[in-house]
Design a protein around this motif. Structure first.
Motif, mmCIF file in Angstrom:
data_model
loop_
_atom_site.group_PDB
_atom_site.id
_atom_site.type_symbol
_atom_site.label_atom_id
_atom_site.label_comp_id
_atom_site.label_asym_id
_atom_site.label_seq_id
_atom_site.Cartn_x
_atom_site.Cartn_y
_atom_site.Cartn_z
ATOM 1 N N ALA A 69 -11.127 -5.916 3.319
ATOM 2 C CA ALA A 69 -9.713 -5.405 2.553
ATOM 3 C C ALA A 69 -9.205 -4.364 3.692
ATOM 4 C CB ALA A 69 -9.638 -4.537 1.285
ATOM 5 N N ARG A 70 -7.896 -4.354 3.685
ATOM 6 C CA ARG A 70 -6.926 -3.409 4.704
ATOM 7 C C ARG A 70 -5.472 -2.952 3.980
ATOM 8 N NH1 ARG A 70 -4.956 -6.399 10.228
ATOM 9 N NH2 ARG A 70 -3.683 -7.518 8.608
ATOM 10 N N ILE A 71 -5.427 -1.636 4.275
ATOM 11 C CA ILE A 71 -4.154 -0.998 3.842
ATOM 12 C C ILE A 71 -3.110 -0.993 5.102
ATOM 13 C CG2 ILE A 71 -3.171 1.137 2.861
ATOM 14 C CD1 ILE A 71 -5.024 -0.024 0.951
ATOM 15 N N VAL A 72 -2.041 -1.686 4.884
ATOM 16 C CA VAL A 72 -1.353 -2.121 6.196
ATOM 17 C C VAL A 72 -0.710 -0.930 6.734
ATOM 18 C CG1 VAL A 72 0.724 -3.283 6.786
ATOM 19 C CG2 VAL A 72 -0.690 -4.290 5.119
ATOM 20 N N GLN A 73 -0.102 0.168 5.951
ATOM 21 C CA GLN A 73 0.568 1.132 6.230
ATOM 22 C C GLN A 73 -0.412 2.335 7.254
ATOM 23 O OE1 GLN A 73 0.875 -0.064 3.528
ATOM 24 N NE2 GLN A 73 3.206 -0.454 3.117
ATOM 25 N N VAL A 109 -13.844 -0.446 -3.051
ATOM 26 C CA VAL A 109 -13.500 1.214 -3.510
ATOM 27 C C VAL A 109 -12.640 1.681 -2.397
ATOM 28 C CG1 VAL A 109 -14.733 3.499 -3.673
ATOM 29 C CG2 VAL A 109 -15.925 1.438 -4.677
ATOM 30 N N LEU A 110 -11.714 2.224 -2.526
ATOM 31 C CA LEU A 110 -10.800 2.895 -1.715
ATOM 32 C C LEU A 110 -11.352 4.064 -0.870
ATOM 33 C CD1 LEU A 110 -7.370 3.190 -3.700
ATOM 34 C CD2 LEU A 110 -7.777 1.795 -1.677
ATOM 35 N N PRO A 111 -10.939 4.002 0.419
ATOM 36 C CA PRO A 111 -11.396 5.274 1.201
ATOM 37 C C PRO A 111 -10.279 6.148 1.350
ATOM 38 C CG PRO A 111 -10.356 3.490 2.547
ATOM 39 C CD PRO A 111 -10.597 2.719 1.323
ATOM 40 N N PRO A 112 -10.410 7.328 1.666
ATOM 41 C CA PRO A 112 -9.331 8.527 1.903
ATOM 42 C C PRO A 112 -8.318 7.628 2.615
ATOM 43 C CG PRO A 112 -11.374 9.214 2.193
ATOM 44 C CD PRO A 112 -11.747 7.935 2.198
ATOM 45 N N LEU A 113 -6.800 7.798 2.297
ATOM 46 C CA LEU A 113 -5.767 7.370 2.996
ATOM 47 C C LEU A 113 -4.726 8.204 3.474
ATOM 48 C CD1 LEU A 113 -4.976 4.302 0.169
ATOM 49 C CD2 LEU A 113 -6.301 4.253 2.563
ATOM 50 N N PHE A 114 -4.674 9.403 3.081
ATOM 51 C CA PHE A 114 -3.979 10.534 3.605
ATOM 52 C C PHE A 114 -2.199 10.121 3.705
ATOM 53 C CE2 PHE A 114 -8.091 11.244 5.450
ATOM 54 C CZ PHE A 114 -8.278 12.424 4.806
ATOM 55 N N LEU A 166 -1.968 -3.949 0.229
ATOM 56 C CA LEU A 166 -3.201 -4.167 0.362
ATOM 57 C C LEU A 166 -3.362 -5.791 0.681
ATOM 58 C CD1 LEU A 166 -6.330 -3.510 -0.214
ATOM 59 C CD2 LEU A 166 -6.065 -4.481 -2.465
ATOM 60 N N GLU A 167 -3.772 -6.070 1.856
ATOM 61 C CA GLU A 167 -4.345 -7.167 2.226
ATOM 62 C C GLU A 167 -5.726 -7.573 2.139
ATOM 63 O OE1 GLU A 167 -0.713 -8.155 5.582
ATOM 64 O OE2 GLU A 167 -2.610 -7.536 6.305
ATOM 65 N N THR A 178 -1.243 -7.868 -1.937
ATOM 66 C CA THR A 178 -0.357 -7.367 -3.238
ATOM 67 C C THR A 178 -0.067 -5.989 -2.783
ATOM 68 O OG1 THR A 178 -0.851 -7.046 -5.752
ATOM 69 C CG2 THR A 178 -2.675 -6.232 -4.379
ATOM 70 N N VAL A 179 0.443 -5.477 -3.990
ATOM 71 C CA VAL A 179 0.867 -3.897 -3.978
ATOM 72 C C VAL A 179 0.204 -2.835 -4.498
ATOM 73 C CG1 VAL A 179 2.809 -2.432 -4.340
ATOM 74 C CG2 VAL A 179 3.393 -4.629 -3.331
ATOM 75 N N LEU A 180 -0.158 -1.783 -3.912
ATOM 76 C CA LEU A 180 -0.952 -0.635 -4.342
ATOM 77 C C LEU A 180 -0.133 0.543 -4.271
ATOM 78 C CD1 LEU A 180 -4.039 0.161 -5.507
ATOM 79 C CD2 LEU A 180 -4.393 0.589 -2.952
ATOM 80 N N GLN A 181 -0.232 1.329 -5.360
ATOM 81 C CA GLN A 181 0.466 2.638 -5.697
ATOM 82 C C GLN A 181 -0.833 3.679 -5.296
ATOM 83 O OE1 GLN A 181 3.676 2.976 -6.104
ATOM 84 N NE2 GLN A 181 3.454 5.143 -5.881
ATOM 85 N N ILE A 182 -0.459 4.522 -4.204
ATOM 86 C CA ILE A 182 -1.397 5.779 -3.848
ATOM 87 C C ILE A 182 -0.547 7.094 -4.494
ATOM 88 C CG2 ILE A 182 -2.488 6.761 -2.294
ATOM 89 C CD1 ILE A 182 -3.773 4.056 -2.849
#
Length: 1066
Positions: A306-310, A328-333, A340-341, A353-357
């Motif tokens: 998985a990858r968080i684009v931003q 499981v999400l890593p720290p994103l800051f 989320l890809e 898809t879209v994920l709200q942090i």
């Protein structure tokens, strides 16, 4: 929702064949009876009567069962293979979904079953058996994300049932299947189990009486009462329905599992759509939270990434089965909406898809630090956590982590030792922690799922503390670093004078997550603001400063940081600030909070604390102006931002308030009101609200809901997260939801850059709305149903076309010439759906005459005329009571927003002492000089007056000047030239000397005058002499005129300091 599962997707023929081969090809297996949930009267089941087309009668449930987004508390088990909510359905012929009678249906095998003539039985029971609940929970978790275990189940079984009209060999054909409902009252699921299917159709449905096949076969699936939403299982109402024993959506032949609590039925079938589904669709900024991914067809040996684009952050996921994976999400800051890809096959990022942090500030710590004052390097410290917050028992590891932000990259580093025994409730903070300034404790799985990050829970983020000297060094280093940044000006910032107004000013201030009355973490609440019981943080940016903190004592009075270290100050960052080099929460914590605690608490040095106060100036309430409020309640009755009240009963979508300059727009949807019997009345209510800042923020919609009370959509998509008291941050908006009671939700939406907020009380009947505007720059720009906001209520009725109407016109004129002009065309509405409204609707106008009085009006409404009107017009007691309660709430708000009179801050005099009882009218301040100093001017006691000013002037304390003989003369150093009493005395002496120098001794009457008369300058009458004299421009100018000739000076009196005014004395 999609009208049919297969119609949702268009497959290429080749891929469709693959899916059919993988999932729906007949196999020789089915669900064995031993794998059914235990059933029959021996297990406590109740049997339905042996009656054709009969059923159980009404079954009351001890819990709420969510189905298609609505909560049900009763159901019926019908003999014909279906379960219905709220009403019984005896129809024997299966119908195509959606049903025309809007019945909520779960059809496990809806066909013409005849247990009266063909035998078999239908039994059911409700259960809370822990072993069965655990089994159901574990079965669901194989395919869906489910945090909370089930608390209730219903098991219904159709055993050896035949079909109506069977003859010959048809009488030997029997079906056996089971339907299981399970819920934890938040999430609910349905299980279909098929052991044996030998027929599909009754003879009255055109089926063959000898085979039970052909004709109109059984229906299988789900139908919502809204008449729109449904799902039919593939093969339903076709001959292929008999293969349900051999097919599955969970790769277990004969077994089907569906999530049914949301607005759409969740099926676990995989496909090649680029859109994936994740549950939950929100995550924590620090990571460690698990979510489940469905959509692609996974392979058990797949390497899923998985990858968080931003943030360009990649991480591994673990495949659970062919339809789901867990990540499981890593720290994103970073916070807010993220993309989320997913790369399920190691080829490309085809799924997204879209994920709200969520921000750290909005999350309660799940690891609790105990005895906070002991958290100093070298000390033993204690923690505890709730083990149920970690979903798996794969061993636990306690870790201490340090935060760093090097070269623009934020990260956590595990500090040795890494493996702290989970059984320990204490450990020593190691010396290695001194390499960091910020730390946190994490409890994680020791042995996570293969390929996945560990599930983890976190403590609060906390400052590293070593010693007073260490803190002084950090404070000094921070001061040097801050010198390189733009200074923060506090002159254009202000705080509310009292906590009550801060809580009301929701567009500009939000509760400080580290110090507020709702903080359940007592051990850390307000620990960084000693003496404060609640603080608020300014939301709006202002000049060079991005924020301010306002802290209040237990009386609700604003604390000044010059009086107490628990006071607020200007800030460089807010907890939400983020950018290329700014990390949400952490930048605020490092540059504003850490500097405060190290300089003013941990260093034990007043000089260090003064460094902080110089860099983060105090924020007072001297210039604070309370916000302006408006309302729309009940029928609806509106009060504009300028205070004009009227009633408007349109139907459709309308502009409530709009600012074309900033792009802020709030729309309301007006629907026809109904009485308690559901009959439409000649009035309207607001049923939905939509708002945005055009080109800046997301679009949020809030809808009333007859079953779930409220629904919230962001950009047209239902927000699936359970919003609680925490704040959720979207693009340009923050949203907070709380439950006033079981029937009312309060939803607060804040426009982050404009100082405007919208608070909504939502129930199943209507939405009452409160708009609060804190930014005066919006005056002259806001228009709509809430008037023309400029402080003048006489011009509030300005139509969309610009026509200004008198404020004393009739309600009918207001309706047609003002209100209806603000209707929004359908193609321009913010709402994601269009609701047709009656075009010929004309309401009852509130000034149209006396309405018949309904019984109980006076007792219910008292003197509230809006409540009385609503009850007369709608006949709905709930609407009338809601109107009365909300208007009372609005009136209390208006009282709370009256400007508070408060005197300004009083400095402690240099070389003096100040004692003060407060800053409100009647408070007293007393002053005295330190030993060795004397008072030469000012008042030793001052009182805060009703106009917000202090009586008198602050004293000046000076030190007597020693004489040569070691004693003290009456000569006084004029300290800072502010001693007005001494100044007046010196001036009198000067005038006397001048008079003496310019006049001769008086002559007798017979002596001729030798010299002309000299007119002295009139400086000031003694009663009008301003002070301090030597700082007064008029006095100095006139005094200077005395030196207009060459060398004109006067002898220096002994009373005057020899160091001053050489130009006047010799």
């Amino acid at each position: 929702m999609c009208s049919n599962v297969l119609s949702c997707h268009c497959y290429r023929v080749g891929f469709l064949l693959v899916i059919l081969a993988l999932t729906y090809c007949p196999v020789s297996s089915n669900v064995l009876l031993s794998d059914f949930y235990p059933f029959g009267e021996i297990h406590g089941d109740t049997a339905n009567k042996q009656k054709d087309d009969g059923g159980s009668g009404k079954i009351s449930l001890p819990v709420k069962f969510p189905f298609f987004g609505q909560d049900y508390t009763s159901l019926y088990v019908n003999n014909n293979g279906l379960l219905t909510f709220e009403k019984e359905k005896t129809t024997y012929k299966p119908k195509k979904f959606p049903l025309s009678d809007n019945t909520s249906v779960i059809a496990v095998f809806w066909a013409d079953i005849d247990i009266q003539r063909e035998g078999g039985n239908v039994t059911y029971r409700q259960t809370t058996d822990p072993s069965l609940l655990t089994r159901a929970t574990e079965d669901v978790r194989k395919y869906f994300f489910l945090r909370k275990e089930f608390t209730w189940m219903l098991i219904a079984t159709w055993y050896e049932v035949g079909f109506y009209g069977a003859s010959n060999s048809g009488e030997l054909r029997k079906n056996t299947f089971q339907l299981v409902l399970s819920t934890n009252e938040e999430k609910s699921f349905v299980f279909f189990y098929y052991n044996k299917l030998q027929w599909t159709t009754g003879s009255n449905s055109l089926g063959n009486s000898s085979t039970g096949l052909g004709g109109n076969p059984a229906q299988v699936g789900f139908n919502s009462e809204d008449g729109v939403s449904y799902l039919s299982v593939d093969g339903a109402q076709t001959d292929a329905v008999i293969n349900l024993t051999r097919t599955s959506n969970v790769d277990v032949p004969g077994q089907w599992i569906f999530g049914v609590s949301g607005s759409e039925i969740r099926d676990v079938k995989c496909n090649h759509d680029v859109q994936i589904q994740i549950v939950p669709n929100t995550g924590y900024m620090l990571g460690g939270e698990e979510f489940q991914v469905t959509g692609p067809c996974f392979q058990l040996d797949s390497n899923v990434t998985a990858r968080i684009v931003q943030t360009n952050t990649t991480f591994k996921c673990a495949v659970i089965n062919y339809v789901s994976a867990k990540c499981v999400l890593p720290p994103l800051f970073k916070t807010g909406e993220m993309t989320l890809e997913l790369n399920p096959y190691g080829i490309s990022w085809n799924y997204s898809t879209v994920l709200q942090i969520d921000n750290v500030a909005s999350m309660a710590p799940k690891v609790v630090r105990k005895e906070i004052s002991q958290w100093i390097v070298g000390n033993p410290v204690k923690i505890n956590w709730n083990s149920t917050t970690l979903p798996y028992s794969r061993g636990l590891t306690v870790e201490l982590l340090g935060f760093q932000h090097n070269n623009g990259v934020p990260s956590f580093t595990v500090i040795e030792p890494t493996d702290l025994d989970e059984s320990l409730d204490s450990f020593v903070l190691p010396e290695s922690l001194t390499s960091f300034q910020i730390a946190a404790v994490r409890v994680r799985e020791t042995n996570p799922l293969s390929g996945s990050l560990p599930v983890a829970v976190w403590s609060d983020v906390f400052p590293v503390r070593v010693s007073a000297n260490w803190s002084s060094l950090l404070c000094s280093n921070w001061n040097n670093s801050d010198n390189l940044l733009p200074s923060i000006a506090s002159s254009d910032l202000s705080c509310p004078c009292v906590a009550k107004q801060a809580s009301r000013d929701t567009g500009r201030f939000a509760s400080d997550p580290l110090c507020n009355l709702d903080n359940n973490n007592i051990s850390t609440n307000c620990v960084y603001k000693p003496g404060a019981v609640q603080c608020y943080l300014r939301i709006l940016q202002s000049g060079l400063s991005t924020g301010a903190s306002c802290c209040y004592d237990d009386t609700g009075d604003l604390i000044d940081i010059r009086d107490s270290n628990g006071g607020g100050s200007s800030l460089r960052y807010t907890v939400q600030s983020q950018g290329d080099t700014v990390v949400p929460y952490f930048s605020f914590f490092k540059d504003d909070l850490l500097s405060s605690v190290h300089c003013c608490q941990y260093s034990d040095s007043s000089d260090m604390c003064q460094l902080f106060k110089n860099k983060r100036p105090p924020v007072t309430c001297d210039q604070y102006e309370p916000p302006t409020a408006a309302q729309a309640a009940g029928d609806p009755h509106l009060t504009t931002l300028d205070g004009k009240s009227y009633t408007f009963n349109g139907l459709g979508d309308f502009i409530l308030v709009e600012d074309e300059a900033s792009g802020v727009v709030v729309e309301v949807r007006a629907a026809q009101a109904q009485d308690t019997e559901g009959n439409y009345q000649n009035a309207s209510i607001f049923s939905a609200v939509a708002m945005t800042t055009r080109g800046v923020s997301d679009v949020i919609e809030v809808h009333r809901d007859t079953d779930t009370v409220s629904r919230i959509l962001i950009n047209g998509f239902l927000v699936t997260k359970e919003l609680s008291t925490s704040v959720t941050q979207f693009n340009g908006l923050t949203v907070q939801m709380s439950r006033t009671d079981a029937t009312t939700h309060n939803i607060l939406v804040v426009f982050e850059t404009t100082g405007l907020s919208v608070s909504m009380d939502v129930n199943s009947d209507l939405i009452n709305i409160l708009v609060v505007v804190g930014d005066d720059r919006m005056k002259g720009n806001l228009r709509g149903l809430l008037g023309n906001y400029n402080g003048d209520p006489t011009d509030d009725f300005i139509s969309k076309t610009g026509e200004q109407l008198d404020t004393d016109i009739s309600m009918e004129d207001i309706h047609f010439r003002f209100g209806m002009t603000w209707e929004v065309p359908r193609n321009q509405s913010l709402f994601s759906n269009v609701v047709p409204q009656a075009s010929n609707f004309i309401p009852t106008f509130s000034d149209s005459g006396t309405l018949p009085v309904r019984n109980g009006t006076k007792e219910m409404c008292g003197s509230n005329v809006q409540c009385q009107f609503d009850f007369q017009v709608t006949g709905n007691e709930a609407i009338a009571r809601s109107t009365a309660n909300f208007i009372n709430k609005f009136n209390v708000l208006k009282e709370d927003l009256v400007k508070v009179v408060r005197c300004p801050y009083l400095d402690t005099p240099e070389n003096g002492i100040r004692n003060i009882s407060g800053y409100f009218p009647g408070a007293n301040a007393t002053f005295e000089c330190l030993p060795g100093f004397v008072t030469i001017s000012g008042d030793k006691r001052q009182t805060c007056r009703g106009d917000g000013t202090w009586s008198g002037a602050t004293i000046t304390c000076v030190q007597p000047v020693p004489q040569a003989d070691g004693g003290f003369s009456k000569k006084i150093i004029i300290y800072s030239l502010t001693g007005s009493g001494v100044a007046i005395f010196v001036i009198i002496i000067i005038i006397c000397i001048i008079c003496h120098c310019h006049r001769r001794e008086p002559k007798t009457a017979d002596v001729e005058e030798d010299n002309p008369h000299v007119d002295l300058h009139v400086i000031f009458p003694p009663s009008n002499i301003p002070r301090p004299m030597f700082e007064n421009e008029d006095f100095l100018e006139i005094l200077g005129q005395l030196n207009s000739g060459d060398g004109f000076k006067i002898p220096r009196p002994s009373y005057v300091d020899p160091q001053i005014f050489d130009e006047y004395f010799f």
